[in-house]
Write a protein that holds these residues in place. Structure first.
Motif, PDB file in Angstrom:
ATOM      1  N   GLN A  55      -1.572  -4.143 -11.948  1.00 55.54           N
ATOM      2  CA  GLN A  55      -0.270  -3.808 -11.525  1.00 55.54           C
ATOM      3  C   GLN A  55       0.199  -2.476 -11.500  1.00 55.54           C
ATOM      4  O   GLN A  55       1.103  -2.494 -10.848  1.00 55.54           O
ATOM      5  N   ARG A  56       0.853  -2.023 -12.674  1.00 55.54           N
ATOM      6  CA  ARG A  56       1.248  -0.650 -12.650  1.00 55.54           C
ATOM      7  C   ARG A  56       1.140  -0.003 -11.455  1.00 55.54           C
ATOM      8  O   ARG A  56       1.934   0.786 -10.813  1.00 55.54           O
ATOM      9  N   VAL A  57      -0.088   0.285 -10.627  1.00 56.92           N
ATOM     10  CA  VAL A  57      -0.601   1.251 -10.290  1.00 56.92           C
ATOM     11  C   VAL A  57       0.108   0.592  -8.750  1.00 56.92           C
ATOM     12  O   VAL A  57       0.219   1.562  -7.933  1.00 56.92           O
ATOM     13  N   LEU A  58       0.249  -0.623  -8.322  1.00 57.08           N
ATOM     14  CA  LEU A  58       1.111  -0.599  -7.066  1.00 57.08           C
ATOM     15  C   LEU A  58       2.408  -0.921  -6.942  1.00 57.08           C
ATOM     16  O   LEU A  58       2.780  -0.508  -6.823  1.00 57.08           O
ATOM     17  N   GLU A  59       3.346  -0.775  -8.039  1.00 57.07           N
ATOM     18  CA  GLU A  59       4.254  -0.966  -8.678  1.00 57.07           C
ATOM     19  C   GLU A  59       4.891   0.873  -8.351  1.00 57.07           C
ATOM     20  O   GLU A  59       5.382   1.365  -7.973  1.00 57.07           O
ATOM     21  N   GLU A  60       3.796   1.671  -8.393  1.00 58.60           N
ATOM     22  CA  GLU A  60       3.874   2.901  -8.136  1.00 58.60           C
ATOM     23  C   GLU A  60       3.970   3.913  -6.825  1.00 58.60           C
ATOM     24  O   GLU A  60       4.367   3.814  -6.395  1.00 58.60           O
ATOM     25  N   LYS A  61       3.310   2.797  -6.102  1.00 55.39           N
ATOM     26  CA  LYS A  61       3.029   2.357  -4.601  1.00 55.39           C
ATOM     27  C   LYS A  61       4.104   2.065  -4.176  1.00 55.39           C
ATOM     28  O   LYS A  61       5.152   2.500  -3.661  1.00 55.39           O
ATOM     29  N   GLN A  62       4.465   1.077  -4.758  1.00 54.11           N
ATOM     30  CA  GLN A  62       6.511   0.506  -3.878  1.00 54.11           C
ATOM     31  C   GLN A  62       7.302   1.532  -4.669  1.00 54.11           C
ATOM     32  O   GLN A  62       8.192   1.572  -3.590  1.00 54.11           O
ATOM     33  N   ASN A  63       7.273   1.928  -5.651  1.00 53.09           N
ATOM     34  CA  ASN A  63       8.448   2.631  -6.592  1.00 53.09           C
ATOM     35  C   ASN A  63       8.447   4.504  -5.930  1.00 53.09           C
ATOM     36  O   ASN A  63       9.501   4.939  -5.199  1.00 53.09           O
ATOM     37  N   HIS A  64       6.896   4.945  -5.866  1.00 48.57           N
ATOM     38  CA  HIS A  64       7.114   6.628  -5.941  1.00 48.57           C
ATOM     39  C   HIS A  64       5.981   6.163  -4.069  1.00 48.57           C
ATOM     40  O   HIS A  64       6.023   7.497  -4.108  1.00 48.57           O
ATOM     41  N   GLN A  65       5.601   5.942  -3.424  1.00 47.97           N
ATOM     42  CA  GLN A  65       4.754   5.993  -2.577  1.00 47.97           C
ATOM     43  C   GLN A  65       3.189   6.784  -2.951  1.00 47.97           C
ATOM     44  O   GLN A  65       3.036   7.305  -1.519  1.00 47.97           O
ATOM     45  N   LEU A  66       2.669   6.268  -3.953  1.00 46.93           N
ATOM     46  CA  LEU A  66       1.363   6.722  -3.930  1.00 46.93           C
ATOM     47  C   LEU A  66       0.601   5.926  -3.515  1.00 46.93           C
ATOM     48  O   LEU A  66       0.527   4.980  -3.808  1.00 46.93           O
ATOM     49  N   GLY A  67      -0.036   6.103  -2.503  1.00 49.39           N
ATOM     50  CA  GLY A  67      -1.550   6.021  -2.293  1.00 49.39           C
ATOM     51  C   GLY A  67      -2.691   5.709  -2.069  1.00 49.39           C
ATOM     52  O   GLY A  67      -3.506   5.615  -3.132  1.00 49.39           O
ATOM     53  N   PRO A  68      -3.459   6.637  -1.135  1.00 50.09           N
ATOM     54  CA  PRO A  68      -5.194   6.948  -1.469  1.00 50.09           C
ATOM     55  C   PRO A  68      -5.145   7.570  -2.913  1.00 50.09           C
ATOM     56  O   PRO A  68      -4.559   8.135  -3.362  1.00 50.09           O
ATOM     57  N   TRP A  69      -6.437   7.116  -3.602  1.00 44.15           N
ATOM     58  CA  TRP A  69      -6.188   7.209  -5.148  1.00 44.15           C
ATOM     59  C   TRP A  69      -8.099   7.269  -4.875  1.00 44.15           C
ATOM     60  O   TRP A  69      -8.652   6.593  -4.296  1.00 44.15           O
ATOM     61  N   LEU A  70      -7.681   8.368  -5.824  1.00 45.24           N
ATOM     62  CA  LEU A  70      -9.271   8.805  -5.877  1.00 45.24           C
ATOM     63  C   LEU A  70      -9.734   9.255  -7.541  1.00 45.24           C
ATOM     64  O   LEU A  70      -9.322   9.830  -7.922  1.00 45.24           O
ATOM     65  N   VAL A  71     -11.069   8.593  -8.343  1.00 42.37           N
ATOM     66  CA  VAL A  71     -10.781   8.673  -9.960  1.00 42.37           C
ATOM     67  C   VAL A  71     -12.570   9.008  -9.871  1.00 42.37           C
ATOM     68  O   VAL A  71     -13.328   8.079  -9.354  1.00 42.37           O
TER      69      VAL A  71
END
Length: 875
Positions: free
Chosen positions: A373-389
């Motif tokens: 859920q914190r990851v989704l918040e980062e997308k909304q607040n900081h436009q962080l999209g494609p994710w690779l781990v």
């Protein structure tokens, strides 16, 4: 005719060897018709191949005029003119012409030759070959035809074509068929590049145009083109020379190729950066530095907005961000971020299964965990999209993960990028393992270095202790004073081991007491006192010492040191017995060292004091033995003095009656006696003389030993002295059938010494030689000059040697002892007193010389060294 950079070849008239022997063979091998023209006589010489081309037999004459007749009338004058234009400045000859061959066909020929000049540079001959160039001429015609055909084809080419003159002015223009132009075709006619293109492009076009005209080679240039499309466009212009002053420019759209090249270039640059990153990973052994290099380089290579390296800590059930890089800086930092280790988080579930997690939009993943859920918040607040781990693991062991985020406007993760990150992860895992191994190796090396240092300290300490033991041993063994030995031991141990004090006590088992004889204090120094302490006062310590054990105490009450109740004591028995477990051992005493509370004695120090105690015991025994010996020596000296006094008194007392007896025997020998009475009287006279000789020897020896013998120096001349001393022995040897030899060196000098003492010594040696030498054996007396090698003193070396007899090796050391005789050598039973050789040795010593003996190979050799006594006065 055309010229080339050849040179004139000077020849002499009639010098045809080169051409006849070499060119002839070479040209025949190539099947070329070669010829030679003598410019002076106009004579033509041709090869058989050349004649055959014109229909003539090899042996048939072929003149220059006949050759001109075979040439086509239109070309005949050109050939004649070529011969007439020959000069000394241009040695090359070349002309193309048509001629009729033997088959009456018209062929194109090329005659090429070189002019040969004399020494003054005047042309003399022409030699050359004739080639058939009919095919080339046909090809040239065909090429011209093909050019016309190609021009027609150019009209059908879809590329844009410019026909330019020397100044770059457009003569013809063909528009392209697959990309638009900015102007209609008529607009380009008559325009120069400056009028059609911007200044930078126009300058580049004119530069390539001039280069193509100069080099006659095709030139190419590529340039970007801003067309109606929003994406960048690229063009390629090829400058093809067309005639002498014209140029054909072909313009082609290469946008697709350039895009491919750019993508390839980006891939090459990415792989180059990857190689640099891998090299940095493989060479970095410091983990924090390694992690920083990885995250910065990977973010730069892949254009990620944020990259984080997480380490998995199973013992703490957490994932920790240990390195991070971000751009822009306003993005939240994940450095030191702690993520709970739970499989409910989809990313952790993928990592534990060593799988790659990749999503272009995190909102597409269904994960109710708080972390996601914190990851989704980062997308909304900081436009962080494609994710690779990507997991970081080595040999199936998960170490951590590498997380990369891009902004929502950035492109998603491509397969080649995922493959690149996976490769970096593998290298990173290997590098982490290498770094951890390196750290463990460093730690092991540090531990080994510490152990080596400790061992070196121990070795150095052992060496120092060994040197200390050597010093103490040398000092105590150099002294025979027991008190000094104990004081040296106490002082050296206290100073070297930094002891508070060191005391030494000697035990008296008969009285059951311990006597403290020396105590060294660090402040006061040596204290000497005999303090007696009964064994019963510290019976426990005495029992351990008598068993050869070391006593190591803390807070021990010692009656000698009432103020040292809290000190550490080490008491070592003084015993030189090598076996500490042997029962009924005798302990001479003990060494007691003390240190302040809390300080102990190491094992090396205990061994050192134990070894010092052993050496101390040996030194004590040696000192006591020395004292005993000294007492015995004093007693023996007293007895010897009594003996000398007794002998001196007895000799004097016996000398008077023996003198009277000899006087009486002399009177009786004049009386009228029977044969039997005379025989008895002779025996009585011989025994009396022997007793007198014995008494005289005793008195003489006693006088020399007591130092009462005075030297009477005189000068001896070797020839006179040796003759006088050897005369009686020469007669005696003759009577005993012995061979007596006397030898004197030629360089003998007179000797200043005591004649009586030296004569007595030589008489004794010659007397013994005559006495013990068997019949028919040799006796030698040799006198020579000699010099002492130590002080350079000159003197006589007298050698007495007799053969036929040998003294046993075990008897040689006793020859100069008083009353010692080798009984079995006296074959004539002459007898003796046993004082002759001791007296001779003492006499030689009084003369400051030496007397030595050796015996081997059935002979006995005595050497008497008597130095020159010049400058000495009579004692």
């Amino acid at each position: 005719m055309s010229s080339s950079p050849n040179r004139l070849v000077p020849v002499q008239p009639g010098d045809n060897r080169f051409y006849l022997e070499y060119l002839h063979l070479a040209l025949e091998a190539t099947q070329l018709g070669y010829w030679q023209v003598d410019l002076r006589s106009g004579q033509l010489s041709t090869s058989p191949q050349c004649k055959a081309k014109y229909g003539w037999e090899p042996d048939q004459e072929f003149t220059l005029e006949m050759f001109f007749d075979c040439i086509h009338p239109e070309d005949r004058q050109k050939v004649i003119q070529a011969f007439q234009d020959i000069s000394s400045t241009d040695p090359n000859f070349s002309v193309e012409y048509r001629c009729y061959w033997a088959d009456r066909q018209l062929r194109w020929n090329l005659s090429v030759g070189i002019v040969l000049a004399d020494r003054q540079g005047k042309p003399q001959q022409i030699v050359g070959v004739t080639l058939d160039i009919s095919e080339r001429k046909q090809l040239e015609a065909a090429v011209a035809k093909q050019e016309r055909h190609y021009r027609q084809i150019l009209e059908t080419i879809p590329d844009m074509l410019f026909h330019l003159d020397r100044q770059g002015r457009c003569l013809e223009f063909k528009p392209p068929s697959y990309f638009p132009t900015l102007h209609p075709p008529d607009f380009y006619l008559g325009k120069t590049p400056q009028e059609l293109f911007p200044a930078p492009y126009a300058e580049a076009i004119l530069r390539h145009l001039e280069l193509a005209f100069v080099t006659k080679h095709v030139q190419e240039m590529e340039y970007p083109w801003a067309g109606p499309s929003p994406h960048p466009q690229y063009r390629q212009a090829r400058f093809v020379p067309f005639g002498e002053d014209e140029m054909l420019v072909i313009v082609r759209d290469i946008t697709s190729r350039k895009q491919t090249e750019l993508r390839l270039q980006q891939r090459i640059e990415r792989e180059k950066l990857l190689n640099q990153l891998v090299q940095a990973i493989n060479t970095a052994l410091d983990l924090p530095t390694l992690f920083e290099v990885v995250v910065r380089s990977v973010r730069q290579v892949l254009g990620a907005a944020r990259i984080t390296l997480y380490q998995h800590l199973p013992a703490e059930a957490v994932w920790v961000g240990i390195a991070s890089a971000r751009d822009p800086d306003h993005l939240p930092s994940t450095l030191n971020l702690r993520v709970p280790d739970t499989n409910e988080f989809v990313v952790i579930d993928h990592l534990k299964r060593l799988q790659i997690f990749c999503v272009q939009d995190p909102e597409q993943v269904s994960d109710p965990s708080p972390t996601f859920q914190r990851v989704l918040e980062e997308k909304q607040n900081h436009q962080l999209g494609p994710w690779l781990v990507v997991p970081v693991a080595h040999h199936g062991q998960l170490w951590g993960g590498l997380s990369l985020r891009r902004l929502t406007l950035d492109p998603g993760w491509q397969p080649d990028e995922i493959e690149l990150v996976s490769a970096i992860s593998d290298h990173l895992a290997v590098a982490i393992q290498q770094a951890e191994l390196y750290q463990r190796l460093q730690q092991t090396n540090a531990e080994l270095d510490y152990q080596v240092q400790v061992r070196n300290v121990e070795i150095q300490q052992a060496y120092d202790y060994e040197a200390l033991l050597q010093v103490i041993t040398e000092e105590i063994r150099a002294s025979l004073d027991e008190q000094q030995i104990l004081e040296t031991v106490a002082q050296e141990l206290a100073m070297s081991l930094n002891l508070s004090n060191c005391a030494i006590a000697l035990h008296n088992p008969e009285r059951q007491v311990s006597i403290l004889v020396v105590d060294y204090l660090a402040v006061e120094g040596i204290r000497r006192f005999p303090l007696e302490i009964p064994f019963v006062d510290f019976a426990e310590v005495i029992n351990q010492l008598q068993q050869g054990q070391i006593c190591h105490f803390s807070n021990f009450h010692h009656p000698c040191w009432p103020d040292h109740d809290r000190y550490t004591l080490l008491i070592v028995p003084i015993d030189d017995d090598g076996d500490p477990t042997r029962p009924n051992r005798r302990v001479l005493g003990d060494i007691c060292g003390s240190r302040p509370p809390g300080q102990v004695f190491t094992e090396q120090e205990q061994r050192l004091i134990r070894r010092v105690a052993s050496q101390c015991a040996i030194a004590i025994r040696q000192a006591r033995f020395y004292q005993t010996i000294q007492q015995q020596v004093q007693q023996l000296q007293a007895l010897n003095q009594l003996k000398d006094e007794f002998l001196h008194m007895v000799s004097h007392e016996m000398r008077t009656p023996l003198t009277n007896m000899k006087l009486a025997i002399g009177f009786l020998s004049k009386a009228n006696l029977t044969e039997r009475e005379r025989r008895y009287l002779h025996i009585l006279e011989m025994e009396t003389n022997r007793e007198i000789d014995l008494i005289n020897d005793l008195l003489e020896l006693q006088a020399i030993e007591s130092g009462n013998k005075a030297l009477k120096l005189s000068c001896l001349f070797p020839q006179e002295w040796i003759k006088e001393i050897s005369a009686p022995f020469l007669l005696r040897a003759t009577e005993q059938r012995q061979h007596f030899h006397v030898h004197l060196d030629a360089n003998l000098l007179p000797l200043y010494t005591d004649e009586n003492l030296l004569s007595r010594v030589v008489n004794e040696l010659l007397n013994n030689a005559c006495k013990y030498t068997p019949t028919e054996q040799e006796i030698y007396l040799h006198l020579q000059m000699n010099q002492d090698v130590q002080n350079g003193t000159l003197g006589w070396l007298i050698t007495v040697r007799n053969t036929g007899v040998e003294i046993p090796a075990e008897a040689l050391p006793h020859l100069f002892e008083k009353f010692y005789r080798v009984a079995h050598l006296d074959r004539r039973n002459v007898g003796g007193t046993g004082l002759g050789l001791p007296l001779a040795q003492k006499a030689v010593e009084l003369l400051q010389g030496s007397l030595t003996v050796e015996s081997h190979s059935e002979q006995v050799i005595f050497h008497v060294w008597c130095p020159h006594q010049d400058g000495l006065r009579e004692a």
